[in-house]
Design an enzyme around this catalytic site. Structure first.
Site, short mmCIF file in Angstrom:
data_model
loop_
_atom_site.label_atom_id
_atom_site.label_comp_id
_atom_site.label_asym_id
_atom_site.label_seq_id
_atom_site.Cartn_x
_atom_site.Cartn_y
_atom_site.Cartn_z
N ASP A 1 0.83 -1.21 0.00
CA ASP A 1 0.00 0.00 0.00
C ASP A 1 0.87 1.26 0.00
OD1 ASP A 1 -2.85 1.04 0.49
OD2 ASP A 1 -1.70 2.09 2.02
N GLU B 1 1.73 -0.45 -4.95
CA GLU B 1 0.81 0.63 -5.30
C GLU B 1 1.66 1.89 -5.46
OE1 GLU B 1 -3.12 3.08 -3.84
OE2 GLU B 1 -1.57 2.56 -2.42
C1 NOJ Z 1 -4.29 3.11 -0.77
C2 NOJ Z 1 -5.48 2.24 -0.56
O1 NOJ Z 1 -5.79 1.60 -1.78
C3 NOJ Z 1 -6.59 3.11 -0.06
O2 NOJ Z 1 -7.80 2.43 -0.01
C4 NOJ Z 1 -6.20 3.67 1.27
O3 NOJ Z 1 -7.18 4.58 1.70
C5 NOJ Z 1 -4.86 4.38 1.24
N1 NOJ Z 1 -3.87 3.65 0.50
C6 NOJ Z 1 -4.32 4.61 2.61
O4 NOJ Z 1 -3.91 3.40 3.19
#
Ligand code: NOJ
Length: 545
Positions: free
Chosen positions: A211, A261
């Site tokens: 993440d 991500e």
């Molecule tokens: C990316 C995640 O996909 C999202 O859902 C989240 O709110 C943020 N990171 C913070 O963790």
């Protein structure tokens, strides 16, 4: 029983061309009837996922969490939230899925933890300057009485990313208040995450989604952000690569993989995360956000392949996820691209048009060389739901002062059976998010027997993607099965893959001829016999060599 794809030297590793299905556990299926999806629900639906034909499941965070941000606020990485089940059940699920030929990818959130995490609670209980506080970013405020936040940064969810506590210090949270950022310059933070990775790899997971992967490292001075500052005080800092190199060494011991991500506009900087000793893959957000436009899509595809080739990493193709507007809704709008900043309530959409385009987009993305990610409900053609304002839980909405509609509209509990309460989600009470009145008309059971449904299209496309040699990644080919553009009419995308597969997508506004072929494998809508491909549709063709 479906077999795990072999990984001998003659075949590319599974993750280079896998179809990975994202499970948002809270909304997938409710096994105990309490209104929240859970691991029992997923276990009961494994046959559905086998029939769909996916290679792996990516589970959004399933750990202990107060759900200030849908589970991306983790209170304990080694505990499954009791609303979802327990650790032994997660282990069972991982093993059962694997038996059925499906691998498991978990979600790790290294940038921050929950404010209920033991470390943060200890930090709050300890004094300013204590070792407990050093694990986070605590600072004194500015202004005469420290009443002004320590710097001018803006939270990813809007507003200041600083919250002041009783003793006057402030702590940093790039996201919601309940998500304090960790201090990645501290060796204990690195140590802990490496242990967490080992903990889950030991339990049989095949991969980890990281993440907010480009946000962990911060300039230790936490300076104000002056636009254009290079390096940025918290985005894409060089220190990150050392972290991911040590993670990679751990993953390699378990044959595990990473998907990062990484939202970065600069493709050269993006590709640095995919060097052979760092992450295996990263999400392709440029493709996800791309408008339904032939020129822009073609450029997004070319840029993607060009940026991945030098580092030898496979591309990923993503149309939607739990953070973005559902595809059928987006493609039916006047503005068909995705932009967080442009989200407003009440944007009109033509769902019939959007669905037609989403069907074509499915065949496009599933034909491209690399791995593909599907988000639960995409295979059912679910639209973005309108959630009554007083039921929205997403901090992105709440922190925007109610202006941003937030992301709950794409997180609504799935419809499984048309004739059952709550469209067969499994709940005996109303699910945590309300389902729209028309939800049952998207139910998986009815779509499963309808040859024209979105579910049937996805099943057939995924079956062909596995069975047809034309889709295979070729070992040693950095682009995982070359893509060559074919001559085509303006507004038509036509390309061929290494072994004779052809994909044609018509965005020209009128019917277009199909590329030369020997056989039609699949079309996103039935053809009318004219030999032409209608507008906003796609076809998979085979040409004998
Ligand atoms: C990316 C995640 O996909 C999202 O859902 C989240 O709110 C943020 N990171 C913070 O963790």
């Amino acid at each position: 029983m479906a077999a795990i794809r072999p990984t001998e030297a003659t075949t590319a590793p599974w993750w280079r061309d896998a179809a990975i299905y994202q499970v948002y556990v809270r909304s997938f299926a409710d096994g105990d009837g309490d209104g929240t999806g859970d691991l029992a629900g997923v276990r009961a639906r494994l046959p559905y996922l086998v029939e769909l034909g996916v290679d792996a499941l990516w589970f959004t965070p399933w750990y202990l969490s107060p759900l200030a941000d849908g589970g991306y606020d983790v209170a304990d990485y080694r505990v499954i939230d009791p609303a979802f089940g327990h650790l032994a059940e997660a282990e069972k699920l991982i093993a059962e899925a694997r038996e059925l030929g499906i691998r498991t990818i978990i979600d790790i959130v290294p940038n921050h933890v929950s404010d209920r995490h033991g470390w943060f609670r200890a930090a709050l209980a300890a004094a300013p300057g204590s070792p407990e506080r050093e694990l986070f970013h605590f600072r004194e405020g500015r202004g005469e009485n420290g009443e002004i936040p320590p710097n001018d940064w803006v939270s990813e969810f809007g507003g200041t990313p600083w919250t002041r506590i009783d003793d006057g210090q402030w702590y940093l949270h790039l996201f919601a208040q309940g998500q304090p950022d960790l201090n990645w310059a501290h060796p204990a933070v690195r140590q802990e995450h490496e242990d967490v990775l080992r903990f889950w790899f030991e339990r049989g997971v095949a991969g980890v989604r990281i993440d907010s992967a480009a946000l962990l490292a911060k300039d230790p001075a936490l300076p104000d952000f002056v636009k254009g500052t290079d390096p940025h005080p918290y985005v894409d800092r060089d220190e990150l690569h050392d972290i991911y190199r040590s993670w990679r060494a751990i993953a390699d011991r378990y044959d595990g993989i990473f998907v990062g991500e990484v939202w970065l506009p600069d493709s050269e900087r993006f590709a640095r995360y995919l060097r052979p000793d760092e992450l295996h893959t990263a999400f392709n957000f440029n493709f996800l956000a791309c408008p339904w436009d032939p020129g822009l899509l073609r450029s997004a595809i070319d840029d993607t392949l060009a940026e991945h080739a030098p580092v030898g990493a496979p591309a990923t193709w993503v149309l939607c996820n739990h953070d973005v507007t559902r595809t059928v809704t987006r493609y039916g709008r006047e503005e068909t691209g995705f932009d967080f900043a442009a989200k407003v309530f009440g944007t009109p959409t033509d769902l019939e048009l959007g669905t037609r385009r989403a069907r074509a987009a499915a065949l496009l993305s599933l034909a491209l060389p690399g791995a593909v990610y599907l988000y639960q409900g995409e295979e059912l053609g679910l639209p973005e739901a309108d959630i009554p304002r007083d039921r929205i839980e997403d901090p992105m909405h709440l922190r925007s002062g109610g202006v941003d509609p937030g992301r709950d509209g794409c997180r609504v509990p799935l419809p499984w059976s048309a004739g059952e309460p709550y469209a067969g989600f499994g709940s005996t009470v109303e699910p945590w998010l309300p389902q729209p009145a028309a939800w049952a008309s998207y139910a998986a059971d009815e779509q499963g027997t309808d040859p024209g449904s979105m579910l049937t299209l996805y099943r057939e496309a995924l079956r062909l993607r596995r069975a047809e040699p034309g889709f295979a990644a070729t070992p040693g080919e950095t682009s995982d099965g070359r893509l060559n553009w074919l001559p085509s009419a303006p507004g038509v995308l036509a390309f061929t893959r290494t072994h004779g597969l052809i994909c044609v997508v018509n965005l020209s506004g009128s019917p277009a001829p199909l590329s030369e072929h020997d056989e039609i494998l699949l079309t996103s809508v039935p053809l009318d016999g004219s030999g032409l491909l209608p507008d906003d549709t796609a076809a998979w063709l085979r040409r004998k060599r």
